[in-house]
Structures are given as C-alpha cells and as structure tokens.
Design an enzyme around this catalytic site. Structure first.
Site, short mmCIF file in Angstrom:
data_model
loop_
_atom_site.label_atom_id
_atom_site.label_comp_id
_atom_site.label_asym_id
_atom_site.label_seq_id
_atom_site.Cartn_x
_atom_site.Cartn_y
_atom_site.Cartn_z
N SER A 2 0.80 -1.23 0.00
CA SER A 2 0.00 0.00 0.00
C SER A 2 0.84 1.28 0.00
O SER A 2 0.34 2.34 -0.33
CB SER A 2 -0.93 0.02 1.22
OG SER A 2 -0.17 -0.09 2.41
N ASP A 26 -4.44 7.89 7.90
CA ASP A 26 -5.55 7.05 8.37
C ASP A 26 -5.16 6.16 9.55
O ASP A 26 -5.87 5.24 9.89
CB ASP A 26 -6.08 6.19 7.21
CG ASP A 26 -4.99 5.31 6.60
OD1 ASP A 26 -3.87 5.27 7.15
OD2 ASP A 26 -5.27 4.66 5.57
N HIS A 67 -1.25 4.69 7.25
CA HIS A 67 -0.47 5.26 6.15
C HIS A 67 -0.26 6.76 6.37
O HIS A 67 -1.03 7.39 7.09
CB HIS A 67 -1.22 5.05 4.82
CG HIS A 67 -1.61 3.63 4.59
ND1 HIS A 67 -2.88 3.15 4.87
CD2 HIS A 67 -0.90 2.57 4.12
CE1 HIS A 67 -2.93 1.85 4.57
NE2 HIS A 67 -1.74 1.47 4.13
#
Ligand SMILES: *[C@@H]1O[C@H](CO)[C@@H](O)[C@H](O)[C@H]1NC(C)=O
Ligand SMILES: *[C@@H]1O[C@H](CO)[C@@H](O)[C@H](O)[C@H]1NC(C)=O
Ligand SMILES: *[C@@H]1O[C@H](CO)[C@@H](O)[C@H](O)[C@H]1NC(C)=O
Length: 394
Positions: free
Chosen positions: A37, A352, A355
């Site tokens: 990610s 969040d 991240h």
C-alpha cells in the site's frame, strides 16, 4: 572507521562513473515498482470486485491532490509519485489498469506499477499455513514478479516502440529505476494485528528478507541494473499500533517521541537484516546498483521535531479517523462512518492511522532525494534526481 569511510567513498566514485552511461537528461526514462500500500497507485482497487472495494476507493481518500479516490492509501501522492515527478516522468500507472496507449491514454512506456495494497513478501499460502490471514489480497511479491515476467514477454507491445531482441530489453533496463518495496511490512503487520505474539512476528524477519533477496537476484538475472530498496518505517509511531498496544507502563514509550519502543525495535532489526542482505548481493553483483532507502530514519525526523515539518496538530494522531487518543478506531477506520477527515491534512503525518499523508510522503521523499537517507546516495547514481526542487517546497 576511517577504512570503512574510504571504501564507501570509492564505492560512490565507481557508481557515479558508471552512471555517466545512463541517459543524460533525467537518468531514468521509466520506473518499475513492486510493493504494497505504500506504493500502490490503483492495483488493489482494480483487482477488487465492485461489491468488495477497499477503503481507499472511498472518500476522503485522494481528497488533497487528485480530488477523488484513486486507490492510493493516502490523501494524495505517495513516495513513488514524488519520485516520478522529480524525474520529470508521468505518475506510474497500475499494471491492472492495462495499457491503452493507442487511444492516447495510459502507457507503460514510462513505467509500470505492480504494487498491491495489502501484499506480502512471503506467499499467501505460506503465511496461511502458519495461521496468518490476509483478508485484503492473495497477491505477494512472487505474484508481482510473475506479472513482471509476463510484462517482459510482451515488452515490444507494452512499450509500443521497441523491436523484440535483447538489445531493446537491455536498453529498457538501463534506463529504468526499479523500486523493490517497501514490501515485507505486512508480513509483520498481519501477525501483530492478529494478536500473534511479538517474538513470533519478529521471527518472520529473516525469512522475509531472504525472500526479498531472492527476488532481487531474480531481477538481476532478468537484466535489471538499478534498484531502490526501502526498509520499513518506525511502526511504533503508527496510531493503529499505539491504539492496539496502549499501555499504562510509561517505560514502553520513547520519552522523546511517544512511540512504542518494542515495535520500532522490530523495524530496526528487520532493516538491519535487509541492509546486510543488500550488501551481500552487491558483492556478488558489482555491476548492479542497489540503493537502500532508509524510510525509518527519513520518517523518524518528523517524530523528533514535528513542528519543523509543519506537523502541528499532533504527530501521533491520524488525520482521518473516528476519535480516541490517537484518532484511530479499528471499527470505524477512515472511509467508514463516523470517521471523518481533519481540516488540514498537511499538518498531520498520519493519514488514516496506518499510512502517511501526502505531506509526510513529500518530506520522506525529500529526505531520500536531497537528504541523507539513501545508500549509496541516489544523487551519486543520478545527479539530476532532484532537478525539480520546487516540487518539494514545504
Ligand atoms: C488469487 O485469487 C484470484 C481470484 O480469487 C485467483 O484467480 C488466483 O488464482 C489466486 N492466486 C493465488 C496465488 O492464490
Ligand atoms: C561489468 O561491467 C564491466 C565494465 O563495464 C564489463 O566489462 C563486464 O563484462 C560486466 N560484467 C557483467 C557480469 O556484466
Ligand atoms: C469505535 O467505533 C465504534 C463504531 O462506531 C463505536 O461503537 C465505538 O464506541 C468506538 N470506540 C471508541 C473507543 O471510540
């Protein structure tokens, strides 16, 4: 110490002379990326059925730069996006989007991104067998390498310009920067998230690093010449872990940063193993350039002095969340009501809880390209890497 210094200096000299053969303008004409990610520019979203889209497909993801969700796990651009901009290249297209160059649209000629949010270094089945579940994706580094090989078989088509002999492949690799990671962080995240004890989580580190090393060696066999390999972040500073492992025992926290020491120590241990593995491969392949990207220390700077980097609203709190001491709630993560975004994401490092914000990724990239957080320094390999300094204003 002095001897080591001389050796390092000679390495820099030799790598910079070999870089003279690289394309003069921006050093690299394309970027190829593997990872999770931290580098996914849309693959997980494109892989997901419409009734099972990832949270990164929902607002407020993407709100700062793209003004809509792109599948990036941030409010805006990631390290890979800032690197592409610094090279004067377009943002790197997700492989799953396919190529559509005929219509004047997407092209892989300037780069292709195989990174998938949630991906692990170790195979899905290997982890599953050890009781570690990945509910996001079954894609691992091995899957991404397979995709890359398929991509290479179709290279002439994919690049739209080249013939099919090996000279073209060589030229393609010579002018490509390959980002190998960050990958492997999830192999430790999942055991920790799933309540498996820290010794077991940490015991995966040598196996993960070995897998990354084998992948790098396979890339070298395919003809890759320049790789950038990031380590892991100080995960003990992440709202998700600060929430999950909250304790009244003050000694578990770093007194300067407020981060959880034991989690940062896992990252430090892992990064040490990774760097040893990279040194081993460099010795075997002196013609290949392998750059270590020190994500850990590039990020640690802003935990040590947040206001210097504009992170004034609570460095250990997430921008997007549903409350709690670190603004992180696993039952109401960013993208799920009642979670909401903060007014000014650029004053937060964490987006969040898992991240970073675009603002933090910008600082991290600036640390890699202009600061001291790459070894050998990326500037010695590609002097024009920070030719677009305006991009890094902060
Ligand atoms: C992953 O899942 C997809 C779709 O569910 C499936 O087609 C594919 O074979 C799986 N891959 C692996 C490596 O398990
Ligand atoms: C390494 O580079 C040197 C000098 O350019 C060249 O002579 C040699 O063949 C290369 N070795 C390999 C294994 O590619
Ligand atoms: C987390 O979110 C859930 C769902 O909105 C809520 O029921 C719960 O009270 C929240 N927990 C905390 C600690 O705020």
């Amino acid at each position: 110490m002095a001897v080591a210094y001389v050796v390092v200096f000679m390495l820099i000299i030799s790598s910079s002379s070999s870089s003279l053969s690289k394309s003069a303008s921006g050093c690299y004409e394309s970027i190829i990326s593997f990872g999770d990610s931290l580098a996914d520019t849309g693959n997980l979203l494109l892989l997901s059925p419409s009734d099972k889209l990832p949270l990164s497909a929902r607002p407020p993801y993407g709100e700062t730069f793209f003004h809509h969700p792109t599948g990036r796990c941030s409010d805006g651009r990631l390290v890979i996006d800032f690197i592409a901009e610094s090279l004067g290249l377009p943002l790197v297209q997700p492989y799953m989007g396919g190529e559509d160059a005929d219509a004047g649209g997407r092209s892989f000629g300037k780069g292709v991104n195989f990174a998938v949010a949630g991906a692990t270094a170790l195979d899905y089945a290997y982890l599953e067998k050890r009781g570690i579940h990945n509910s996001l994706t079954n894609v691992s580094l091995g899957t991404q390498l397979d995709w890359f090989k398929q991509f290479l078989m179709k290279l002439p088509d994919n690049l739209c310009v080249f013939g099919s002999d090996n000279t073209d492949r060589r030229n393609f690799f010579r002018s490509s920067l390959i980002l190998v990671g960050e990958i492997g962080g999830n192999d430790i995240n999942y055991p920790l998230n799933q309540g498996i004890n820290k010794e077991v989580a940490q015991s995966f580190a040598p196996t993960i690093v070995n897998k990354i090393g084998l992948t790098i060696e396979e890339l070298i066999k395919l003809g890759v010449e320049t790789m950038l390999v990031p380590g892991n972040f100080p995960i003990g500073c992440f709202p998700i872990y600060l929430t999950q492992y909250k304790t009244s025992n003050k000694e578990e926290y770093d007194s300067e940063t407020g981060c959880l020491n034991w989690l940062n120590e896992i990252s430090e241990y892992y990064n040490k193993l990774l760097q040893e593995e990279l040194s081993r491969i460099r010795e075997l392949h002196p013609n290949v350039t392998i750059i270590y990207a020190d994500y850990y220390n590039a990020a640690l700077r802003f935990y040590l002095s947040p206001s210097e980097f504009g992170f004034t609203k609570g460095i250990l709190r997430a921008c997007c969340g549903a409350g709690g001491p670190y603004n992180f709630n696993i039952s109401a993560m960013c993208g799920i009501l009642p979670a909401s975004s903060c007014d000014d994401p650029s004053s937060f490092a964490s987006w969040d809880g898992i991240h970073f914000t675009e603002a933090a990724y910008r600082v991290i990239t600036q640390g890699l390209l202009e600061g001291e957080y790459t070894t050998p320094h990326i500037r010695t390999v590609c002097p024009s890497m920070s030719r677009h300094p305006g991009r890094y204003e902060y």
